[in-house]
Scaffold this active site. Structure first.
Site, PDB file in Angstrom:
ATOM      1  CG  HIS A 101      34.180  36.888  38.942  1.00 32.84           C
ATOM      2  ND1 HIS A 101      35.267  36.227  39.473  1.00 32.84           N
ATOM      3  CD2 HIS A 101      33.291  35.924  38.612  1.00 32.84           C
ATOM      4  CE1 HIS A 101      35.043  34.931  39.461  1.00 32.84           C
ATOM      5  NE2 HIS A 101      33.841  34.707  38.950  1.00 32.84           N
ATOM      6  CG  MET A 102      28.153  41.403  41.029  1.00 30.32           C
ATOM      7  SD  MET A 102      27.722  43.120  41.426  1.00 30.32           S
ATOM      8  CE  MET A 102      27.722  43.044  43.211  1.00 30.32           C
TER       9      MET A 102
HETATM   10  P1  5GP Z   1      33.139  31.761  38.289  1.00 30.14           P
HETATM   11  O1  5GP Z   1      32.818  30.382  37.789  1.00 30.14           O
HETATM   12  O2  5GP Z   1      34.535  31.870  38.849  1.00 30.14           O
HETATM   13  O3  5GP Z   1      32.104  32.329  39.218  1.00 30.14           O
HETATM   14  O4  5GP Z   1      33.062  32.692  37.021  1.00 30.14           O
HETATM   15  C1  5GP Z   1      34.105  32.797  36.101  1.00 30.14           C
HETATM   16  C2  5GP Z   1      33.453  33.234  34.824  1.00 30.14           C
HETATM   17  O5  5GP Z   1      34.466  33.703  33.959  1.00 30.14           O
HETATM   18  C3  5GP Z   1      32.717  32.105  34.094  1.00 30.14           C
HETATM   19  O6  5GP Z   1      31.353  32.452  33.943  1.00 30.14           O
HETATM   20  C4  5GP Z   1      33.485  31.991  32.767  1.00 30.14           C
HETATM   21  O7  5GP Z   1      32.607  31.735  31.673  1.00 30.14           O
HETATM   22  C5  5GP Z   1      34.144  33.341  32.644  1.00 30.14           C
HETATM   23  N1  5GP Z   1      35.399  33.334  31.921  1.00 30.14           N
HETATM   24  C6  5GP Z   1      36.424  32.441  32.061  1.00 30.14           C
HETATM   25  N2  5GP Z   1      37.453  32.775  31.261  1.00 30.14           N
HETATM   26  C7  5GP Z   1      37.068  33.906  30.604  1.00 30.14           C
HETATM   27  C8  5GP Z   1      37.718  34.733  29.630  1.00 30.14           C
HETATM   28  O8  5GP Z   1      38.860  34.516  29.219  1.00 30.14           O
HETATM   29  N3  5GP Z   1      37.016  35.813  29.185  1.00 30.14           N
HETATM   30  C9  5GP Z   1      35.740  36.105  29.627  1.00 30.14           C
HETATM   31  N4  5GP Z   1      35.146  37.171  29.112  1.00 30.14           N
HETATM   32  N5  5GP Z   1      35.106  35.341  30.547  1.00 30.14           N
HETATM   33  C10 5GP Z   1      35.760  34.260  31.028  1.00 30.14           C
END
Ligand code: 5GP
Ligand code: ZN
Length: 116
Positions: A101-102
């Site tokens: 994800h970006m």
């Molecule tokens: P990472 O930390 O992997 O770079 O980013 C994952 C992102 O996904 C985080 O910023 C977190 O807030 C978001 N996230 C996690 N679970 C959910 C969800 O169920 N729905 C949405 N819209 N965002 C989520």
């Protein structure tokens, strides 16, 4: 689709999200815990673990999500002031969801980034 994957389930509509942009190959929705006034996640519909996995597997999708980011930035009024695009890659960078994800961050002046 990987039924164990949170973002695959969001893309499939099995879990709710606030969708901001969609194309045949990409999907974008608001982050549940925004780290800036505007915080949007842009993903390929296809499941890849991280940005390098995506570049190795289907590099054109990297272009697709980047172009989607540009369109969303226009749509959100961020193109002129500017915005940040980030791929957290691996646990040390804080990656918690292993569907690439970006992050698109903006809507305010962003601080510099680096070590916590
Ligand atoms: P990472 O930390 O992997 O770079 O980013 C994952 C992102 O996904 C985080 O910023 C977190 O807030 C978001 N996230 C996690 N679970 C959910 C969800 O169920 N729905 C949405 N819209 N965002 C989520
Ligand atoms: Zn997935």
């Amino acid at each position: 689709m990987n039924s164990e994957c949170l973002f695959c389930r969001i893309i499939a509509g099995e879990l709710p999200s606030t969708v901001v942009h969609e194309t045949e190959t990409t999907f974008a929705f608001r982050d549940l815990h925004p780290q800036a006034r505007t915080h949007i996640l842009i993903v390929p519909r296809a499941h890849f673990t991280d940005a390098v996995d995506l570049a190795k597997g289907q590099p054109e999708l990297l272009t697709d999500i980047t172009l989607a980011a540009g369109q969303i930035a226009q749509q959100e009024g961020l193109a002129e002031p500017g915005y940040r695009l980030v791929f957290n890659t691996g646990p040390a960078a804080g990656q918690t969801v292993f569907h690439v994800h970006m992050h698109l961050l903006g809507g305010e002046q962003l601080g510099h980034f680096g070590a916590p």
